[in-house]
Design a protein around this motif. Structure first.
Motif, PDB file in Angstrom:
ATOM      1  N   SER A   1       0.833  -1.202   0.000  1.00  0.00           N
ATOM      2  CA  SER A   1       0.000   0.000   0.000  1.00  0.00           C
ATOM      3  C   SER A   1       0.868   1.252   0.000  1.00  0.00           C
ATOM      4  CB  SER A   1      -0.952   0.004   1.205  1.00  0.00           C
ATOM      5  OG  SER A   1      -0.244   0.053   2.425  1.00  0.00           O
ATOM      6  N   TYR A   2       1.982   1.224   0.730  1.00  0.00           N
ATOM      7  CA  TYR A   2       2.887   2.374   0.732  1.00  0.00           C
ATOM      8  C   TYR A   2       3.516   2.548  -0.655  1.00  0.00           C
ATOM      9  CZ  TYR A   2       6.754   5.494   1.821  1.00  0.00           C
ATOM     10  OH  TYR A   2       7.627   6.550   1.805  1.00  0.00           O
ATOM     11  N   ARG A   3       3.939   1.445  -1.269  1.00  0.00           N
ATOM     12  CA  ARG A   3       4.539   1.520  -2.611  1.00  0.00           C
ATOM     13  C   ARG A   3       3.553   2.112  -3.613  1.00  0.00           C
ATOM     14  NH1 ARG A   3       4.280  -0.232  -7.346  1.00  0.00           N
ATOM     15  NH2 ARG A   3       2.534  -1.612  -6.887  1.00  0.00           N
ATOM     16  N   ILE A   4       2.294   1.654  -3.559  1.00  0.00           N
ATOM     17  CA  ILE A   4       1.260   2.130  -4.484  1.00  0.00           C
ATOM     18  C   ILE A   4       1.014   3.624  -4.291  1.00  0.00           C
ATOM     19  CG2 ILE A   4      -1.220   2.019  -4.981  1.00  0.00           C
ATOM     20  CD1 ILE A   4      -0.977  -1.045  -4.444  1.00  0.00           C
ATOM     21  N   CYS A   5       0.897   4.055  -3.035  1.00  0.00           N
ATOM     22  CA  CYS A   5       0.638   5.478  -2.766  1.00  0.00           C
ATOM     23  C   CYS A   5       1.813   6.340  -3.197  1.00  0.00           C
ATOM     24  CB  CYS A   5       0.336   5.688  -1.286  1.00  0.00           C
ATOM     25  SG  CYS A   5      -1.262   5.011  -0.792  1.00  0.00           S
ATOM     26  N   LYS A   6       3.021   5.852  -2.977  1.00  0.00           N
ATOM     27  CA  LYS A   6       4.211   6.592  -3.413  1.00  0.00           C
ATOM     28  C   LYS A   6       4.208   6.740  -4.931  1.00  0.00           C
ATOM     29  CE  LYS A   6       9.260   6.413  -3.263  1.00  0.00           C
ATOM     30  NZ  LYS A   6      10.442   5.602  -2.872  1.00  0.00           N
ATOM     31  N   ALA A   7       3.884   5.643  -5.642  1.00  0.00           N
ATOM     32  CA  ALA A   7       3.815   5.707  -7.109  1.00  0.00           C
ATOM     33  C   ALA A   7       2.698   6.631  -7.567  1.00  0.00           C
ATOM     34  CB  ALA A   7       3.606   4.298  -7.670  1.00  0.00           C
ATOM     35  N   PHE A   8       1.540   6.567  -6.898  1.00  0.00           N
ATOM     36  CA  PHE A   8       0.407   7.411  -7.270  1.00  0.00           C
ATOM     37  C   PHE A   8       0.748   8.887  -7.114  1.00  0.00           C
ATOM     38  CE2 PHE A   8      -3.187  10.023  -6.011  1.00  0.00           C
ATOM     39  CZ  PHE A   8      -4.091   9.792  -7.046  1.00  0.00           C
ATOM     40  N   PHE A   9       1.280   9.273  -5.970  1.00  0.00           N
ATOM     41  CA  PHE A   9       1.584  10.686  -5.745  1.00  0.00           C
ATOM     42  C   PHE A   9       2.710  11.168  -6.656  1.00  0.00           C
ATOM     43  CE2 PHE A   9      -1.194  10.218  -2.220  1.00  0.00           C
ATOM     44  CZ  PHE A   9      -1.629  11.493  -1.901  1.00  0.00           C
ATOM     45  N   GLY A  10       3.575  10.244  -7.060  1.00  0.00           N
ATOM     46  CA  GLY A  10       4.603  10.604  -8.037  1.00  0.00           C
ATOM     47  C   GLY A  10       4.022  10.904  -9.400  1.00  0.00           C
ATOM     48  N   ARG A  11       2.808  10.390  -9.675  1.00  0.00           N
ATOM     49  CA  ARG A  11       2.166  10.606 -10.974  1.00  0.00           C
ATOM     50  C   ARG A  11       1.167  11.777 -10.952  1.00  0.00           C
ATOM     51  NH1 ARG A  11       2.562   4.739 -11.613  1.00  0.00           N
ATOM     52  NH2 ARG A  11       0.454   4.375 -10.810  1.00  0.00           N
ATOM     53  N   ILE A  12       1.038  12.467  -9.840  1.00  0.00           N
ATOM     54  CA  ILE A  12       0.095  13.587  -9.785  1.00  0.00           C
ATOM     55  C   ILE A  12       0.407  14.667 -10.823  1.00  0.00           C
ATOM     56  CG2 ILE A  12      -0.553  15.577  -8.340  1.00  0.00           C
ATOM     57  CD1 ILE A  12      -1.119  13.661  -6.085  1.00  0.00           C
ATOM     58  N   PRO A  13       1.687  15.029 -11.055  1.00  0.00           N
ATOM     59  CA  PRO A  13       1.942  15.991 -12.136  1.00  0.00           C
ATOM     60  C   PRO A  13       1.414  15.520 -13.493  1.00  0.00           C
ATOM     61  CG  PRO A  13       3.869  15.827 -10.728  1.00  0.00           C
ATOM     62  CD  PRO A  13       2.920  14.746 -10.282  1.00  0.00           C
ATOM     63  N   LYS A  14       1.512  14.217 -13.783  1.00  0.00           N
ATOM     64  CA  LYS A  14       0.979  13.683 -15.037  1.00  0.00           C
ATOM     65  C   LYS A  14      -0.555  13.768 -15.044  1.00  0.00           C
ATOM     66  CE  LYS A  14      -0.001   9.357 -17.343  1.00  0.00           C
ATOM     67  NZ  LYS A  14      -0.054   7.902 -17.181  1.00  0.00           N
ATOM     68  N   ILE A  15      -1.176  13.427 -13.916  1.00  0.00           N
ATOM     69  CA  ILE A  15      -2.639  13.521 -13.807  1.00  0.00           C
ATOM     70  C   ILE A  15      -3.078  14.958 -14.061  1.00  0.00           C
ATOM     71  CG2 ILE A  15      -4.599  13.340 -12.216  1.00  0.00           C
ATOM     72  CD1 ILE A  15      -3.062  11.062 -10.802  1.00  0.00           C
ATOM     73  N   ARG A  16      -2.382  15.915 -13.466  1.00  0.00           N
ATOM     74  CA  ARG A  16      -2.725  17.325 -13.638  1.00  0.00           C
ATOM     75  C   ARG A  16      -2.528  17.780 -15.090  1.00  0.00           C
ATOM     76  NH1 ARG A  16      -2.575  21.499 -10.421  1.00  0.00           N
ATOM     77  NH2 ARG A  16      -0.582  22.255 -11.226  1.00  0.00           N
ATOM     78  N   GLU A  17      -1.525  17.237 -15.752  1.00  0.00           N
ATOM     79  CA  GLU A  17      -1.293  17.563 -17.166  1.00  0.00           C
ATOM     80  C   GLU A  17      -2.478  17.123 -18.028  1.00  0.00           C
ATOM     81  OE1 GLU A  17       1.635  16.038 -20.790  1.00  0.00           O
ATOM     82  OE2 GLU A  17       2.288  15.804 -18.718  1.00  0.00           O
ATOM     83  N   TYR A  18      -2.985  15.919 -17.764  1.00  0.00           N
ATOM     84  CA  TYR A  18      -4.132  15.411 -18.523  1.00  0.00           C
ATOM     85  C   TYR A  18      -5.400  16.212 -18.210  1.00  0.00           C
ATOM     86  CZ  TYR A  18      -1.962  11.334 -20.703  1.00  0.00           C
ATOM     87  OH  TYR A  18      -1.202  10.517 -21.509  1.00  0.00           O
ATOM     88  N   ILE A  19      -5.580  16.565 -16.936  1.00  0.00           N
ATOM     89  CA  ILE A  19      -6.764  17.334 -16.552  1.00  0.00           C
ATOM     90  C   ILE A  19      -6.715  18.737 -17.158  1.00  0.00           C
ATOM     91  CG2 ILE A  19      -7.955  18.393 -14.577  1.00  0.00           C
ATOM     92  CD1 ILE A  19      -7.135  15.851 -12.981  1.00  0.00           C
TER      93      ILE A  19
ATOM     94  N   LEU B   1      -4.990   4.307  -9.795  1.00  0.00           N
ATOM     95  CA  LEU B   1      -5.080   3.247  -8.790  1.00  0.00           C
ATOM     96  C   LEU B   1      -5.493   1.925  -9.433  1.00  0.00           C
ATOM     97  CD1 LEU B   1      -6.800   5.217  -5.890  1.00  0.00           C
ATOM     98  CD2 LEU B   1      -4.389   4.554  -6.063  1.00  0.00           C
ATOM     99  N   TYR B   2      -6.356   1.997 -10.442  1.00  0.00           N
ATOM    100  CA  TYR B   2      -6.767   0.793 -11.173  1.00  0.00           C
ATOM    101  C   TYR B   2      -5.561   0.152 -11.863  1.00  0.00           C
ATOM    102  CZ  TYR B   2      -9.258  -2.151 -14.554  1.00  0.00           C
ATOM    103  OH  TYR B   2      -9.703  -3.211 -15.301  1.00  0.00           O
ATOM    104  N   VAL B   3      -4.707   0.980 -12.456  1.00  0.00           N
ATOM    105  CA  VAL B   3      -3.502   0.467 -13.127  1.00  0.00           C
ATOM    106  C   VAL B   3      -2.613  -0.271 -12.128  1.00  0.00           C
ATOM    107  CG1 VAL B   3      -1.357   1.192 -14.263  1.00  0.00           C
ATOM    108  CG2 VAL B   3      -3.534   2.185 -14.976  1.00  0.00           C
ATOM    109  N   GLU B   4      -2.620   0.176 -10.874  1.00  0.00           N
ATOM    110  CA  GLU B   4      -1.837  -0.483  -9.826  1.00  0.00           C
ATOM    111  C   GLU B   4      -2.563  -1.703  -9.247  1.00  0.00           C
ATOM    112  OE1 GLU B   4       1.153  -0.071  -8.818  1.00  0.00           O
ATOM    113  OE2 GLU B   4       1.714   1.846  -9.742  1.00  0.00           O
ATOM    114  N   GLN B   5      -3.697  -2.060  -9.855  1.00  0.00           N
ATOM    115  CA  GLN B   5      -4.485  -3.227  -9.444  1.00  0.00           C
ATOM    116  C   GLN B   5      -5.012  -3.111  -8.006  1.00  0.00           C
ATOM    117  OE1 GLN B   5      -2.381  -6.878 -10.274  1.00  0.00           O
ATOM    118  NE2 GLN B   5      -2.370  -6.514 -12.478  1.00  0.00           N
ATOM    119  N   VAL B   6      -5.340  -1.885  -7.610  1.00  0.00           N
ATOM    120  CA  VAL B   6      -6.002  -1.694  -6.321  1.00  0.00           C
ATOM    121  C   VAL B   6      -7.472  -2.068  -6.506  1.00  0.00           C
ATOM    122  CG1 VAL B   6      -6.650  -0.037  -4.530  1.00  0.00           C
ATOM    123  CG2 VAL B   6      -4.421   0.157  -5.676  1.00  0.00           C
ATOM    124  N   PRO B   7      -7.978  -3.030  -5.746  1.00  0.00           N
ATOM    125  CA  PRO B   7      -9.385  -3.408  -5.894  1.00  0.00           C
ATOM    126  C   PRO B   7     -10.317  -2.434  -5.164  1.00  0.00           C
ATOM    127  CG  PRO B   7      -8.341  -4.777  -4.238  1.00  0.00           C
ATOM    128  CD  PRO B   7      -7.272  -3.868  -4.773  1.00  0.00           C
TER     129      PRO B   7
END
Length: 320
Positions: free
Chosen positions: A109-127, A166-172
């Motif tokens: 869960s820590y690894r997933i959250c670290k990866a997710f927050f690292g992708r926030i700039p990309k998420i913001r770019e798409y938005i 989160l779906y890409v990280e296979q979080v159910p």
């Protein structure tokens, strides 16, 4: 025996029988409520992620701040903590990962959250690209602020882009809980598994459905009531993981009420799909698809019936 005592005894029996039925053998049993993702916390999580994605737009104005950076730092850390908690709980339901120990879930869960927050700039770019597409595509849009604060399409696509990572990280469970919050608020149902490229614009939005395996390219514009769905789900879980939903290529416009179905259906680049069309096979690039020879019927008080055939031009697609 008084009536009151008798009724109390009868109620005690009812309560005892119902509690006995909470035996854990049914899929709807979840007595251990503290070991499940919490709907209210997920809702709060989405609200805080909006504060991060749109800094300044959704902040709490009930208190004054002198250093916005410090405030955002607190929000980011707090959101990381709460997301980590909810992901940890959700991982207990992941069939694809198999059985995990508590320590393994905590690390993952820590690894997933670290990866997710690292992708926030990309998420913001798409938005940001979705915001620009909405402004360029809607002559009724007065300013960017109006779109961010009032347009349901941008709300739904923002929640989708968060949940998709989160779906890409296979979080159910958690990604679907997020998109269903947006669905209940906007009437737009985007599965977090869908793949949607930049400059995505939903106009009006109510009644739109986009399925899990749909692929949508750049600069796609969709109006209300559109379904990008599966031809059939009769196979149930046997269809899980298979391509069931269409592919929409770049620069496609889909007008109100259109249904595009099937995993093998590809809508080619620059195609225009007219309102109320029903498509189950591929459409070539640069094609305009519209309903032909619609007929209006008029009834008078004397039950006289008159009909009028309507002819669609290339510019008439049930736009509202």
């Amino acid at each position: 025996m008084s009536t009151l005592v008798k009724e109390q005894q009868e109620i005690d029996v009812i309560v005892k029988d119902i509690l006995a039925d909470f035996d854990g053998r049914k899929n709807i049993d979840a007595v251990d409520i503290f070991n499940k993702p919490d709907k209210r916390e997920v809702q709060e999580l989405v609200k805080n992620l909006f504060k991060i994605v749109y800094p300044g737009y959704f902040r709490d104005k009930s208190f004054k701040i002198y250093n916005p950076s410090n405030s955002y730092a607190v929000i980011i850390e707090d959101t990381f903590y709460h997301m980590n908690k909810q992901v940890f709980l959700a991982l207990d339901f992941c069939k694809k990962r198999g059985t995990m120990t508590e320590d393994d879930r905590r690390k993952e869960s820590y690894r997933i959250c670290k990866a997710f927050f690292g992708r926030i700039p990309k998420i913001r770019e798409y938005i940001e690209s979705d915001l620009l597409a909405a402004y360029d595509g809607d002559p009724a849009a007065g300013c960017f602020e109006e779109i961010i604060l009032a347009y349901p399409g941008l709300i739904a696509s923002t929640v989708y882009r968060i949940a998709h990572e989160l779906y890409v990280e296979q979080v159910p469970v958690l990604p679907r809980m997020m998109t269903e919050l947006a669905h209940s608020k906007t009437g737009i149902d985007i599965h977090p598994g869908a793949t949607i490229d930049k400059n995505f614009f939903i106009d009006h939005g109510t009644g739109i459905v986009i399925g899990e395996t749909a692929i949508i390219g750049k600069n796609v514009k969709i109006y209300q009531g559109v379904t990008i769905g599966a031809l059939s789900t009769r196979g149930g879980q046997k269809l899980s993981g298979k391509k069931r939903h269409p592919t929409i290529c770049d620069n496609v416009t889909i007008y109100a009420g259109a249904s595009i179905l099937g995993g093998n259906t590809i809508i080619g680049e620059n195609a225009v799909i007219g309102g109320n069309t029903f498509i189950t096979s591929s459409i070539n690039p640069n094609t305009i698809v519209s309903m032909k020879n619609l007929e209006m019927e008029y009834r008078t008080s004397e039950n006289t019936i008159a009909t009028e055939e309507l002819h669609q031009s290339e510019e008439w697609y049930y736009i509202i």
